[in-house]
Scaffold this motif. Structure first.
Motif, PDB file in Angstrom:
ATOM      1  N   GLY A 121       0.744  -1.209   0.073  1.00  0.00           N
ATOM      2  CA  GLY A 121       0.103   0.017   0.035  1.00  0.00           C
ATOM      3  C   GLY A 121       0.800   1.290  -0.140  1.00  0.00           C
ATOM      4  N   GLY A 122       0.233   2.314  -0.048  1.00  0.00           N
ATOM      5  CA  GLY A 122       0.678   3.561  -0.101  1.00  0.00           C
ATOM      6  C   GLY A 122       1.448   4.151   0.974  1.00  0.00           C
ATOM      7  N   ARG A 123       1.475   3.549   2.258  1.00  0.00           N
ATOM      8  CA  ARG A 123       2.179   3.882   3.322  1.00  0.00           C
ATOM      9  C   ARG A 123       3.191   2.729   3.655  1.00  0.00           C
ATOM     10  NH1 ARG A 123      -2.929   5.755   4.965  1.00  0.00           N
ATOM     11  NH2 ARG A 123      -3.095   7.842   5.214  1.00  0.00           N
ATOM     12  N   SER A 124       3.643   2.082   2.617  1.00  0.00           N
ATOM     13  CA  SER A 124       4.576   0.807   2.385  1.00  0.00           C
ATOM     14  C   SER A 124       5.466   0.914   3.645  1.00  0.00           C
ATOM     15  CB  SER A 124       4.854   0.736   1.106  1.00  0.00           C
ATOM     16  OG  SER A 124       5.865  -0.402   1.026  1.00  0.00           O
ATOM     17  N   ALA A 125       5.316  -0.018   4.376  1.00  0.00           N
ATOM     18  CA  ALA A 125       6.339  -0.233   5.402  1.00  0.00           C
ATOM     19  C   ALA A 125       7.860  -0.656   4.971  1.00  0.00           C
ATOM     20  CB  ALA A 125       6.097  -1.410   6.576  1.00  0.00           C
ATOM     21  N   VAL A 126       7.621  -1.360   3.632  1.00  0.00           N
ATOM     22  CA  VAL A 126       8.613  -2.133   3.243  1.00  0.00           C
ATOM     23  C   VAL A 126       9.493  -1.136   2.436  1.00  0.00           C
ATOM     24  CG1 VAL A 126       9.667  -3.773   1.431  1.00  0.00           C
ATOM     25  CG2 VAL A 126       7.820  -4.523   2.917  1.00  0.00           C
ATOM     26  N   ARG A 127       8.760  -0.010   1.729  1.00  0.00           N
ATOM     27  CA  ARG A 127       9.525   0.816   0.809  1.00  0.00           C
ATOM     28  C   ARG A 127      10.194   1.764   2.163  1.00  0.00           C
ATOM     29  NH1 ARG A 127       5.016   3.814  -0.680  1.00  0.00           N
ATOM     30  NH2 ARG A 127       5.356   5.131   0.758  1.00  0.00           N
ATOM     31  N   GLY A 128       9.574   1.824   3.099  1.00  0.00           N
ATOM     32  CA  GLY A 128      10.350   2.711   4.233  1.00  0.00           C
ATOM     33  C   GLY A 128      11.466   2.137   4.675  1.00  0.00           C
ATOM     34  N   LEU A 129      11.479   0.637   4.840  1.00  0.00           N
ATOM     35  CA  LEU A 129      12.769  -0.130   5.302  1.00  0.00           C
ATOM     36  C   LEU A 129      13.658  -0.110   4.133  1.00  0.00           C
ATOM     37  CD1 LEU A 129      10.879  -3.212   6.752  1.00  0.00           C
ATOM     38  CD2 LEU A 129      12.234  -1.627   8.016  1.00  0.00           C
ATOM     39  N   LEU A 130      13.403   0.148   2.751  1.00  0.00           N
ATOM     40  CA  LEU A 130      14.535   0.053   1.879  1.00  0.00           C
ATOM     41  C   LEU A 130      14.926   1.533   1.564  1.00  0.00           C
ATOM     42  CD1 LEU A 130      12.446  -2.099  -0.817  1.00  0.00           C
ATOM     43  CD2 LEU A 130      14.620  -2.579   0.436  1.00  0.00           C
ATOM     44  N   GLY A 131      14.323   2.488   2.165  1.00  0.00           N
ATOM     45  CA  GLY A 131      14.694   3.922   2.092  1.00  0.00           C
ATOM     46  C   GLY A 131      14.589   4.474   0.788  1.00  0.00           C
ATOM     47  N   ILE A 132      13.410   4.022  -0.265  1.00  0.00           N
ATOM     48  CA  ILE A 132      13.147   4.468  -1.317  1.00  0.00           C
ATOM     49  C   ILE A 132      12.122   5.728  -1.095  1.00  0.00           C
ATOM     50  CG2 ILE A 132      11.977   4.004  -3.434  1.00  0.00           C
ATOM     51  CD1 ILE A 132      13.077   1.072  -3.235  1.00  0.00           C
ATOM     52  N   GLY A 133      12.424   6.764  -1.632  1.00  0.00           N
ATOM     53  CA  GLY A 133      11.655   8.127  -1.548  1.00  0.00           C
ATOM     54  C   GLY A 133      10.634   7.937  -2.560  1.00  0.00           C
ATOM     55  N   MET A 134       9.308   8.937  -2.211  1.00  0.00           N
ATOM     56  CA  MET A 134       8.134   8.938  -2.940  1.00  0.00           C
ATOM     57  C   MET A 134       8.008  10.524  -3.444  1.00  0.00           C
ATOM     58  SD  MET A 134       4.974   6.502  -2.455  1.00  0.00           S
ATOM     59  CE  MET A 134       3.880   5.743  -3.950  1.00  0.00           C
ATOM     60  N   ALA A 135       8.031  10.852  -4.381  1.00  0.00           N
ATOM     61  CA  ALA A 135       7.550  12.286  -4.844  1.00  0.00           C
ATOM     62  C   ALA A 135       6.258  12.349  -5.256  1.00  0.00           C
ATOM     63  CB  ALA A 135       8.606  12.667  -5.649  1.00  0.00           C
ATOM     64  N   GLY A 136       5.405  13.279  -4.761  1.00  0.00           N
ATOM     65  CA  GLY A 136       4.286  13.452  -5.483  1.00  0.00           C
ATOM     66  C   GLY A 136       3.783  15.065  -5.059  1.00  0.00           C
ATOM     67  N   GLU A 137       2.300  14.943  -5.342  1.00  0.00           N
ATOM     68  CA  GLU A 137       1.563  16.234  -4.989  1.00  0.00           C
ATOM     69  C   GLU A 137       0.283  15.884  -4.461  1.00  0.00           C
ATOM     70  OE1 GLU A 137       0.391  18.440  -8.288  1.00  0.00           O
ATOM     71  OE2 GLU A 137       0.172  16.397  -9.690  1.00  0.00           O
ATOM     72  N   THR A 138      -0.125  16.942  -3.845  1.00  0.00           N
ATOM     73  CA  THR A 138      -1.869  16.919  -3.507  1.00  0.00           C
ATOM     74  C   THR A 138      -2.479  17.302  -4.686  1.00  0.00           C
ATOM     75  OG1 THR A 138      -1.368  17.596  -1.176  1.00  0.00           O
ATOM     76  CG2 THR A 138      -3.558  17.731  -1.858  1.00  0.00           C
ATOM     77  N   VAL A 139      -3.494  16.215  -4.925  1.00  0.00           N
ATOM     78  CA  VAL A 139      -4.272  16.510  -6.017  1.00  0.00           C
ATOM     79  C   VAL A 139      -5.350  17.506  -5.614  1.00  0.00           C
ATOM     80  CG1 VAL A 139      -5.904  15.343  -7.731  1.00  0.00           C
ATOM     81  CG2 VAL A 139      -3.631  14.227  -7.172  1.00  0.00           C
ATOM     82  N   ASP A 140      -6.084  17.199  -4.462  1.00  0.00           N
ATOM     83  CA  ASP A 140      -7.201  18.133  -4.144  1.00  0.00           C
ATOM     84  C   ASP A 140      -6.867  18.201  -2.407  1.00  0.00           C
ATOM     85  OD1 ASP A 140      -9.485  19.170  -3.364  1.00  0.00           O
ATOM     86  OD2 ASP A 140     -10.449  17.883  -4.578  1.00  0.00           O
ATOM     87  N   PRO A 141      -6.832  19.417  -1.809  1.00  0.00           N
ATOM     88  CA  PRO A 141      -6.578  19.670  -0.586  1.00  0.00           C
ATOM     89  C   PRO A 141      -7.894  19.515   0.245  1.00  0.00           C
ATOM     90  CG  PRO A 141      -7.068  21.816  -1.617  1.00  0.00           C
ATOM     91  CD  PRO A 141      -7.072  20.682  -2.690  1.00  0.00           C
ATOM     92  N   HIS A 142      -8.964  18.847  -0.319  1.00  0.00           N
ATOM     93  CA  HIS A 142     -10.174  18.926   0.455  1.00  0.00           C
ATOM     94  C   HIS A 142     -10.391  17.475   1.017  1.00  0.00           C
ATOM     95  CE1 HIS A 142     -11.161  22.262  -2.153  1.00  0.00           C
ATOM     96  NE2 HIS A 142     -11.849  22.685  -1.096  1.00  0.00           N
ATOM     97  N   PRO A 143     -10.421  17.276   2.202  1.00  0.00           N
ATOM     98  CA  PRO A 143     -10.843  16.001   2.805  1.00  0.00           C
ATOM     99  C   PRO A 143     -11.924  15.368   2.161  1.00  0.00           C
ATOM    100  CG  PRO A 143     -10.477  17.428   4.535  1.00  0.00           C
ATOM    101  CD  PRO A 143     -10.618  18.482   3.362  1.00  0.00           C
ATOM    102  N   THR A 144     -11.915  13.914   2.284  1.00  0.00           N
ATOM    103  CA  THR A 144     -12.920  13.299   1.456  1.00  0.00           C
ATOM    104  C   THR A 144     -13.406  12.117   2.254  1.00  0.00           C
ATOM    105  OG1 THR A 144     -12.316  13.984  -0.755  1.00  0.00           O
ATOM    106  CG2 THR A 144     -13.718  11.929  -0.595  1.00  0.00           C
TER     107      THR A 144
END
Length: 467
Positions: free
Chosen positions: A162-185
């Protein structure tokens, strides 16, 4: 300590689809999931046409079709009365080469149940309550430590957590992005009375309020409710909170919401991992790319990550292909993920309609290092493209492609060599968009090699352990 060929972290659609693909190739895989059960919500409810084709190959299409239904037409409400219609996407008629052209609605929880059943039918396994908290690797394999104290060793691992991937964090791989919509849904699965199940009910924004949409979930008695809120608002995820939203933004009474089955609060964003691989560990699905839900690209792009990676792991682990083949996973999938992220964002912002692009039938790998086009005058279908359906000498092509094997098409006057029992050959007149020639179709339904003659075909196959 448990040993397996491939450790798949995460039992969402990505991890389950990968587990299925590996199991049918005879690759031992263990799918682990930190939760105690499968995800319970409807979140990724749209199955796009290309994913329908993938599910056909994986052996779950009949169950998916039986579990869901087509998308309903939107009904716009104003002051308690119907005030118009809204169609979510531009419809396209099915054809012989593209039998599925519209998205199919299946709640994500039901899709996952179907995929898990297929995985277990093939002898695969999901181990629940296994949270990966440590990861080490060397030249021979990967070792994952679970919070439960259990350890798993594997030759390769895939982060599908998933988007909060623990494995990605353990690997130290970054994830760049942007907020598509600031409104909570707020997204919730509810039981509700007072609305028909033939329409997707849309209540436009009022003074100070965001929109409200209530969609009947095909194959169930539930509705999916989506409500947008002003910035810096924390939506109330309780039954009473949902009832207040419905009463404030529609003509329905609070008690019309009779049951709350699942609820989530999220901020639509788009993000792409810097890399899809670190050594013997791969990222797939939301662990590699996070989409706005608009346009239904997230789950579908994720399943196709698994479909791309599965046959390559099988080629290395079972067919003796060079491990360098696995480099092509990131080379092929990361550009596609970036493209789909842009599409999702444009749909969310109202800059493009849902239609041909969101169906994903046009996605291909013409620029892949695995692709060889050797014809002097290629036709519409080229090496790297999705291999269309059709009929050749009474054989339906999707029937011929179905399974973990490669397939050779010898169309028109093209002469095909005998490639042995592992690679079936279909001979006959060229259907639809193909044109004459030889077309080698990869296990994931893309043309990997095309030629006027068989020159170079054997060498190309040898790269994948098919010599």
């Amino acid at each position: 300590m448990r040993d397996t060929d491939v450790l798949v972290v995460g039992a969402g659609p990505t991890g389950l689809a990968l587990g299925i693909d590996l199991a049918r190739r005879g690759v031992t895989a263990l799918v682990v999931e930190r939760a105690g059960a499968l995800f319970p919500g409807s979140r990724g409810k749209g199955i796009q046409p290309r994913t329908m084709e993938v599910f056909d190959d994986l052996g779950v299409l009949d169950a998916i079709r039986a579990a869901g239904g087509p998308y309903p037409v939107g009904r716009i409400w104003q002051d308690g009365r119907p005030a118009g219609e809204h169609r979510m996407f531009d419809a396209t008629e099915p054809s012989e080469d593209a039998p599925y052209t519209e998205p199919w609605m299946v709640p994500q929880w039901r899709t996952q149940q179907i995929l898990r059943a297929r995985l277990e039918e093939l002898g695969g396994e999901v181990a629940f309550g296994r949270e990966v908290v440590g990861l080490t690797q060397d030249g021979d394999g990967v070792r994952a430590e679970c919070a439960s104290g259990e350890a798993v060793t594997a030759r390769y691992a895939v982060a599908a957590d998933g988007g909060r991937s623990a494995v990605r964090g353990l690997l130290g791989i970054g994830m760049a992005g942007e907020t598509v919509d600031p409104h909570p849904t707020l997204v919730a699965d509810v039981r509700i009375t007072g609305l028909d199940r033939d329409n997707w009910h849309v209540f436009p924004p009022g003074a100070g309020d965001g929109f409200l949409a209530i969609c009947p979930l095909a194959g169930t008695e539930d509705f999916q409710l989506v409500a947008q809120f002003p910035e810096d608002t924390a939506p109330d995820l309780s039954l009473e909170g949902v009832r207040k939203v419905v009463a404030a933004r529609s003509h329905l009474a609070p008690e019309s919401v009779t049951e709350l089955r699942w609820a989530s609060d999220f901020r639509p964003r788009a993000a792409l991992a810097d890399r899809f691989r670190s050594g013997r560990v791969f990222l797939a699905g939301d662990a590699a790319h996070v989409h706005s839900p608009a346009g239904g690209q997230g789950l579908n792009t994720s399943v196709q990550d698994a479909y791309n990676l599965g046959w390559k792991l099988g080629a290395v682990l079972r067919d003796g292909a060079d491990a360098a083949l696995l480099d092509s996973y990131e080379q092929e999938r990361r550009p596609i993920a970036a493209e789909m992220l842009g599409l999702s964002t444009r749909v969310h912002r109202g800059e493009t309609r849902r239609g041909e692009a969101t169906g994903q039938l046009g996605i291909g790998y013409r620029r892949s290092p695995l692709t060889r086009e050797t014809r002097t005058d290629p036709g519409p279908v080229r090496a790297g493209d999705r291999a269309p359906d059709g009929s050749v000498a009474g054989v339906r092509l999707f029937d011929a492609f179905r399974g973990p094997h490669w397939t050779l098409l010898a169309l028109g006057d093209a002469q095909a060599p005998d490639l042995g029992p592992r690679i079936p050959v279909v001979r006959g007149p060229a259907p639809g968009p193909y044109g004459p020639g030889l077309f080698l179709v990869r296990p994931d339904g893309h043309v990997g090699w095309a030629g006027d003659t068989a020159a170079g075909l054997a060498d190309h196959l040898a790269r994948f352990g098919q010599g």
